[in-house]
Motif scaffolding. Structure first.
Motif, PDB file in Angstrom:
ATOM      1  N   ALA A  55       0.843  -1.190   0.000  1.00 35.82           N
ATOM      2  CA  ALA A  55       0.000   0.000   0.000  1.00 35.82           C
ATOM      3  C   ALA A  55       0.885   1.250   0.000  1.00 35.82           C
ATOM      4  CB  ALA A  55      -0.914   0.002   1.219  1.00 35.82           C
ATOM      5  N   ASP A  56       0.579   2.180  -0.874  1.00 33.99           N
ATOM      6  CA  ASP A  56       1.367   3.401  -1.008  1.00 33.99           C
ATOM      7  C   ASP A  56       0.395   4.565  -1.179  1.00 33.99           C
ATOM      8  OD1 ASP A  56       3.324   5.332  -1.513  1.00 33.99           O
ATOM      9  OD2 ASP A  56       3.646   4.684  -3.582  1.00 33.99           O
ATOM     10  N   GLU A  57       0.367   5.449  -0.206  1.00 27.71           N
ATOM     11  CA  GLU A  57      -0.563   6.586  -0.240  1.00 27.71           C
ATOM     12  C   GLU A  57      -0.408   7.434  -1.493  1.00 27.71           C
ATOM     13  OE1 GLU A  57      -0.003   8.826   3.324  1.00 27.71           O
ATOM     14  OE2 GLU A  57      -0.889   7.286   4.594  1.00 27.71           O
ATOM     15  N   THR A  58       0.805   7.510  -2.043  1.00 28.75           N
ATOM     16  CA  THR A  58       1.032   8.317  -3.236  1.00 28.75           C
ATOM     17  C   THR A  58       0.508   7.632  -4.490  1.00 28.75           C
ATOM     18  OG1 THR A  58       3.197   7.380  -3.783  1.00 28.75           O
ATOM     19  CG2 THR A  58       3.156   9.223  -2.208  1.00 28.75           C
ATOM     20  N   ARG A  59       0.223   6.347  -4.399  1.00 31.20           N
ATOM     21  CA  ARG A  59      -0.236   5.518  -5.518  1.00 31.20           C
ATOM     22  C   ARG A  59       0.823   5.357  -6.598  1.00 31.20           C
ATOM     23  NH1 ARG A  59      -3.761   2.992  -2.762  1.00 31.20           N
ATOM     24  NH2 ARG A  59      -5.747   3.983  -2.428  1.00 31.20           N
ATOM     25  N   VAL A  60       2.041   5.792  -6.348  1.00 32.48           N
ATOM     26  CA  VAL A  60       3.123   5.641  -7.321  1.00 32.48           C
ATOM     27  C   VAL A  60       3.540   4.176  -7.411  1.00 32.48           C
ATOM     28  CG1 VAL A  60       5.510   6.257  -7.859  1.00 32.48           C
ATOM     29  CG2 VAL A  60       3.931   7.996  -7.012  1.00 32.48           C
ATOM     30  N   ASP A  61       3.789   3.545  -6.278  1.00 29.66           N
ATOM     31  CA  ASP A  61       4.209   2.151  -6.237  1.00 29.66           C
ATOM     32  C   ASP A  61       3.224   1.313  -5.436  1.00 29.66           C
ATOM     33  OD1 ASP A  61       6.611   2.209  -7.778  1.00 29.66           O
ATOM     34  OD2 ASP A  61       7.571   3.272  -6.130  1.00 29.66           O
ATOM     35  N   ASP A  62       1.962   1.576  -5.616  1.00 30.55           N
ATOM     36  CA  ASP A  62       0.921   0.889  -4.879  1.00 30.55           C
ATOM     37  C   ASP A  62       0.629  -0.479  -5.496  1.00 30.55           C
ATOM     38  OD1 ASP A  62      -1.334   1.060  -2.860  1.00 30.55           O
ATOM     39  OD2 ASP A  62      -2.467   0.725  -4.707  1.00 30.55           O
ATOM     40  N   LEU A  63       0.601  -1.512  -4.672  1.00 33.56           N
ATOM     41  CA  LEU A  63       0.385  -2.881  -5.144  1.00 33.56           C
ATOM     42  C   LEU A  63      -0.907  -3.011  -5.944  1.00 33.56           C
ATOM     43  CD1 LEU A  63       0.967  -5.937  -5.182  1.00 33.56           C
ATOM     44  CD2 LEU A  63      -0.124  -6.069  -2.936  1.00 33.56           C
ATOM     45  N   LEU A  64      -2.026  -2.542  -5.404  1.00 34.61           N
ATOM     46  CA  LEU A  64      -3.301  -2.708  -6.100  1.00 34.61           C
ATOM     47  C   LEU A  64      -3.375  -1.886  -7.381  1.00 34.61           C
ATOM     48  CD1 LEU A  64      -5.815  -2.899  -3.114  1.00 34.61           C
ATOM     49  CD2 LEU A  64      -4.905  -4.774  -4.513  1.00 34.61           C
ATOM     50  N   THR A  65      -2.777  -0.702  -7.386  1.00 32.88           N
ATOM     51  CA  THR A  65      -2.766   0.123  -8.599  1.00 32.88           C
ATOM     52  C   THR A  65      -2.000  -0.586  -9.713  1.00 32.88           C
ATOM     53  OG1 THR A  65      -2.926   2.145  -7.291  1.00 32.88           O
ATOM     54  CG2 THR A  65      -2.110   2.369  -9.551  1.00 32.88           C
ATOM     55  N   HIS A  66      -0.840  -1.150  -9.392  1.00 36.51           N
ATOM     56  CA  HIS A  66      -0.059  -1.890 -10.393  1.00 36.51           C
ATOM     57  C   HIS A  66      -0.824  -3.115 -10.876  1.00 36.51           C
ATOM     58  CE1 HIS A  66       3.962  -0.069 -10.788  1.00 36.51           C
ATOM     59  NE2 HIS A  66       3.691   0.448  -9.605  1.00 36.51           N
ATOM     60  N   TRP A  67      -1.422  -3.851  -9.938  1.00 36.54           N
ATOM     61  CA  TRP A  67      -2.155  -5.065 -10.288  1.00 36.54           C
ATOM     62  C   TRP A  67      -3.328  -4.752 -11.210  1.00 36.54           C
ATOM     63  CZ3 TRP A  67      -7.030  -6.900  -8.276  1.00 36.54           C
ATOM     64  CH2 TRP A  67      -7.319  -8.215  -8.630  1.00 36.54           C
ATOM     65  N   ARG A  68      -4.073  -3.695 -10.905  1.00 37.58           N
ATOM     66  CA  ARG A  68      -5.204  -3.300 -11.756  1.00 37.58           C
ATOM     67  C   ARG A  68      -4.732  -2.965 -13.173  1.00 37.58           C
ATOM     68  NH1 ARG A  68      -6.872   0.531  -7.110  1.00 37.58           N
ATOM     69  NH2 ARG A  68      -7.972  -0.902  -5.718  1.00 37.58           N
ATOM     70  N   GLY A  69      -3.599  -2.268 -13.268  1.00 32.06           N
ATOM     71  CA  GLY A  69      -3.038  -1.936 -14.582  1.00 32.06           C
ATOM     72  C   GLY A  69      -2.634  -3.176 -15.355  1.00 32.06           C
ATOM     73  N   LEU A  70      -2.056  -4.155 -14.666  1.00 33.78           N
ATOM     74  CA  LEU A  70      -1.688  -5.407 -15.328  1.00 33.78           C
ATOM     75  C   LEU A  70      -2.927  -6.149 -15.824  1.00 33.78           C
ATOM     76  CD1 LEU A  70       1.134  -6.670 -12.942  1.00 33.78           C
ATOM     77  CD2 LEU A  70       1.404  -5.835 -15.291  1.00 33.78           C
ATOM     78  N   LEU A  71      -3.974  -6.151 -15.013  1.00 33.80           N
ATOM     79  CA  LEU A  71      -5.224  -6.802 -15.433  1.00 33.80           C
ATOM     80  C   LEU A  71      -5.779  -6.156 -16.698  1.00 33.80           C
ATOM     81  CD1 LEU A  71      -7.212  -7.446 -12.128  1.00 33.80           C
ATOM     82  CD2 LEU A  71      -6.201  -9.149 -13.654  1.00 33.80           C
ATOM     83  N   GLU A  72      -5.719  -4.834 -16.774  1.00 35.52           N
ATOM     84  CA  GLU A  72      -6.238  -4.123 -17.943  1.00 35.52           C
ATOM     85  C   GLU A  72      -5.423  -4.424 -19.199  1.00 35.52           C
ATOM     86  OE1 GLU A  72      -6.530   0.058 -17.112  1.00 35.52           O
ATOM     87  OE2 GLU A  72      -7.911  -0.278 -15.436  1.00 35.52           O
ATOM     88  N   SER A  73      -4.128  -4.650 -19.043  1.00 32.56           N
ATOM     89  CA  SER A  73      -3.279  -4.872 -20.216  1.00 32.56           C
ATOM     90  C   SER A  73      -3.137  -6.344 -20.570  1.00 32.56           C
ATOM     91  CB  SER A  73      -1.890  -4.264 -19.989  1.00 32.56           C
ATOM     92  OG  SER A  73      -1.226  -4.921 -18.926  1.00 32.56           O
ATOM     93  N   ASP A  74      -3.594  -7.248 -19.717  1.00 25.22           N
ATOM     94  CA  ASP A  74      -3.498  -8.681 -19.983  1.00 25.22           C
ATOM     95  C   ASP A  74      -4.630  -9.107 -20.906  1.00 25.22           C
ATOM     96  OD1 ASP A  74      -2.426 -11.251 -19.755  1.00 25.22           O
ATOM     97  OD2 ASP A  74      -3.685 -11.741 -18.033  1.00 25.22           O
ATOM     98  N   ASP A  75      -4.329  -9.987 -21.828  1.00 24.83           N
ATOM     99  CA  ASP A  75      -5.368 -10.547 -22.690  1.00 24.83           C
ATOM    100  C   ASP A  75      -5.041 -12.011 -22.962  1.00 24.83           C
ATOM    101  OD1 ASP A  75      -3.490 -10.657 -24.809  1.00 24.83           O
ATOM    102  OD2 ASP A  75      -4.014  -8.636 -25.432  1.00 24.83           O
ATOM    103  N   SER A  76      -5.893 -12.681 -23.694  1.00 23.16           N
ATOM    104  CA  SER A  76      -5.714 -14.112 -23.928  1.00 23.16           C
ATOM    105  C   SER A  76      -4.794 -14.406 -25.113  1.00 23.16           C
ATOM    106  CB  SER A  76      -7.075 -14.777 -24.144  1.00 23.16           C
ATOM    107  OG  SER A  76      -7.713 -14.190 -25.255  1.00 23.16           O
TER     108      SER A  76
END
Length: 94
Positions: A55-76
């Motif tokens: 967890a990172d208050e700045t959202r720069v290196d936030d675990l969930l923010t990175h994970w959400r971005g990876l989910l958006e860019s992942d495809d089959s």
């Protein structure tokens, strides 16, 4: 963890983390030693090789923010994560 703290010359910190919230969104429990790492060091890198995301208050290196971005860019297709997929709650990763 003690060996890592000695090797880095750091004192154990107590960086509070909202583990229940993080694990609920990820849909999985994180390993205890990873939680200890985040609580001791917080967000950061070791020699620009190992990134610690929590967890990172700045959202720069936030675990969930990175994970959400990876989910958006992942495809089959045969994208950058093939043949592996990004973990999605409720799946086995297959």
């Amino acid at each position: 963890m003690d060996r890592l703290l000695r090797a880095t010359g750091r004192e154990a910190g107590d960086v509070a983390q909202p583990w229940a919230e993080i694990e609920a969104e990820l849909g999985t429990e994180l390993p205890g030693d990873y939680e200890q790492l985040c609580q001791a060091f917080g967000v950061g890198e070791f020699s620009q090789e190992v990134s610690v995301l929590c967890a990172d208050e700045t959202r720069v290196d936030d675990l969930l923010t990175h994970w959400r971005g990876l989910l958006e860019s992942d495809d089959s297709s045969d994208g950058p994560f093939a043949p592996d997929r990004i973990h999605e709650p409720g799946t086995t990763g297959a």
